[in-house]
Design a protein around this motif. Structure first.
Motif, short mmCIF file in Angstrom:
data_model
loop_
_atom_site.label_atom_id
_atom_site.label_comp_id
_atom_site.label_asym_id
_atom_site.label_seq_id
_atom_site.Cartn_x
_atom_site.Cartn_y
_atom_site.Cartn_z
N GLU A 2 0.86 -1.19 0.00
CA GLU A 2 0.00 0.00 0.00
C GLU A 2 0.89 1.23 0.00
O GLU A 2 1.78 1.36 0.84
CB GLU A 2 -0.89 -0.02 1.25
CG GLU A 2 -1.65 1.25 1.52
CD GLU A 2 -2.68 1.60 0.46
OE1 GLU A 2 -2.52 2.68 -0.16
OE2 GLU A 2 -3.62 0.83 0.25
N ASP A 3 0.66 2.14 -0.94
CA ASP A 3 1.52 3.33 -1.05
C ASP A 3 1.07 4.48 -0.16
O ASP A 3 1.88 5.31 0.24
CB ASP A 3 1.62 3.80 -2.50
CG ASP A 3 0.28 4.24 -3.07
OD1 ASP A 3 -0.72 3.53 -2.86
OD2 ASP A 3 0.23 5.28 -3.73
N ASN A 4 -0.19 4.54 0.18
CA ASN A 4 -0.71 5.64 0.99
C ASN A 4 -0.43 5.38 2.47
O ASN A 4 -0.91 4.38 3.03
CB ASN A 4 -2.21 5.79 0.73
CG ASN A 4 -2.83 6.91 1.52
OD1 ASN A 4 -2.99 6.81 2.73
ND2 ASN A 4 -3.16 7.98 0.83
N ILE A 5 0.33 6.28 3.09
CA ILE A 5 0.74 6.07 4.48
C ILE A 5 -0.47 6.00 5.41
O ILE A 5 -0.50 5.19 6.35
CB ILE A 5 1.74 7.16 4.93
CG1 ILE A 5 3.04 6.98 4.14
CG2 ILE A 5 2.00 7.09 6.42
CD1 ILE A 5 4.06 8.06 4.35
N GLN A 44 -1.98 2.63 4.97
CA GLN A 44 -1.07 1.66 5.58
C GLN A 44 -1.31 1.59 7.08
O GLN A 44 -1.46 0.51 7.65
CB GLN A 44 0.39 2.08 5.39
CG GLN A 44 1.04 1.66 4.15
CD GLN A 44 2.52 2.06 4.17
OE1 GLN A 44 3.04 2.59 5.14
NE2 GLN A 44 3.18 1.78 3.08
N LEU A 94 4.93 -4.34 5.77
CA LEU A 94 4.50 -3.34 4.79
C LEU A 94 5.51 -3.17 3.67
O LEU A 94 6.72 -3.27 3.88
CB LEU A 94 4.33 -1.98 5.47
CG LEU A 94 3.34 -1.89 6.61
CD1 LEU A 94 3.45 -0.54 7.30
CD2 LEU A 94 1.93 -2.09 6.10
N HIS A 95 4.98 -2.84 2.50
CA HIS A 95 5.81 -2.46 1.36
C HIS A 95 5.05 -1.36 0.64
O HIS A 95 3.86 -1.49 0.38
CB HIS A 95 6.03 -3.66 0.45
CG HIS A 95 7.17 -3.49 -0.50
ND1 HIS A 95 7.02 -2.86 -1.71
CD2 HIS A 95 8.46 -3.86 -0.42
CE1 HIS A 95 8.18 -2.86 -2.34
NE2 HIS A 95 9.08 -3.46 -1.57
N ARG A 96 5.74 -0.28 0.30
CA ARG A 96 5.05 0.89 -0.26
C ARG A 96 4.88 0.89 -1.76
O ARG A 96 3.91 1.42 -2.28
CB ARG A 96 5.78 2.17 0.15
CG ARG A 96 5.53 2.51 1.59
CD ARG A 96 5.92 3.90 1.93
NE ARG A 96 4.99 4.82 1.26
CZ ARG A 96 5.24 6.07 1.04
NH1 ARG A 96 6.37 6.60 1.40
NH2 ARG A 96 4.35 6.84 0.44
N THR A 97 5.83 0.34 -2.50
CA THR A 97 5.80 0.53 -3.95
C THR A 97 5.50 -0.74 -4.75
O THR A 97 5.06 -0.65 -5.90
CB THR A 97 7.14 1.07 -4.46
OG1 THR A 97 8.16 0.08 -4.24
CG2 THR A 97 7.50 2.37 -3.76
#
Length: 131
Positions: free
Chosen positions: A12-15, A18, A34-37
């Protein structure tokens, strides 16, 4: 707690999303990574293994999609049996047929429903498909 000792990997890219998703899952007993990208996804998945569930946001930065990540994960035999769900704000009628065709285990609309989301995650881990 319905997710006790379950290991969930969230892309998920949106903090804000997340934080909400991670906190909610952890409050029901899960351990969450978590992984952002979604870029270079395999090394962090291997590091977090074993995994009970993977949750993929479908719209990510840098031109990568949850569908791209799904394909990369499914190209690794080690992850064949892990359920993967799509999560998005995109219109369900557009996304669900694509997700089903590719082999996702379900789809969760955003914003997530705090009351039913942990139960949906537990049901998917148990082998149920959630659409």
């Amino acid at each position: 707690m319905q997710l006790t000792n379950k290991r969930i990997f969230l892309v998920e890219d949106n903090i804000g999303n997340q934080t909400i998703t991670k906190t909610l899952l952890e409050s029901h007993g899960a351990t969450v990574a978590l992984h952002r990208t979604g870029q270079d996804i395999i090394p962090p998945l291997l590091q977090f293994y074993p995994i009970d569930l993977i949750i993929l946001d479908l719209m990510l930065p840098g031109g990568i999609t949850g569908f791209d990540i799904f394909s990369a994960i499914r190209n690794q035999p080690k992850f064949d049996d892990i359920p993967i769900i799509a999560m998005s704000v995109v219109d369900r009628s557009e996304v669900i047929p694509q997700a089903k065709k590719r082999g996702f285990s379900g789809f969760i609309s955003k914003p997530i429903n705090f009351r039913i989301f942990p139960e949906q995650a537990a049901r998917i881990i148990a082998g149920e498909l959630i659409w």
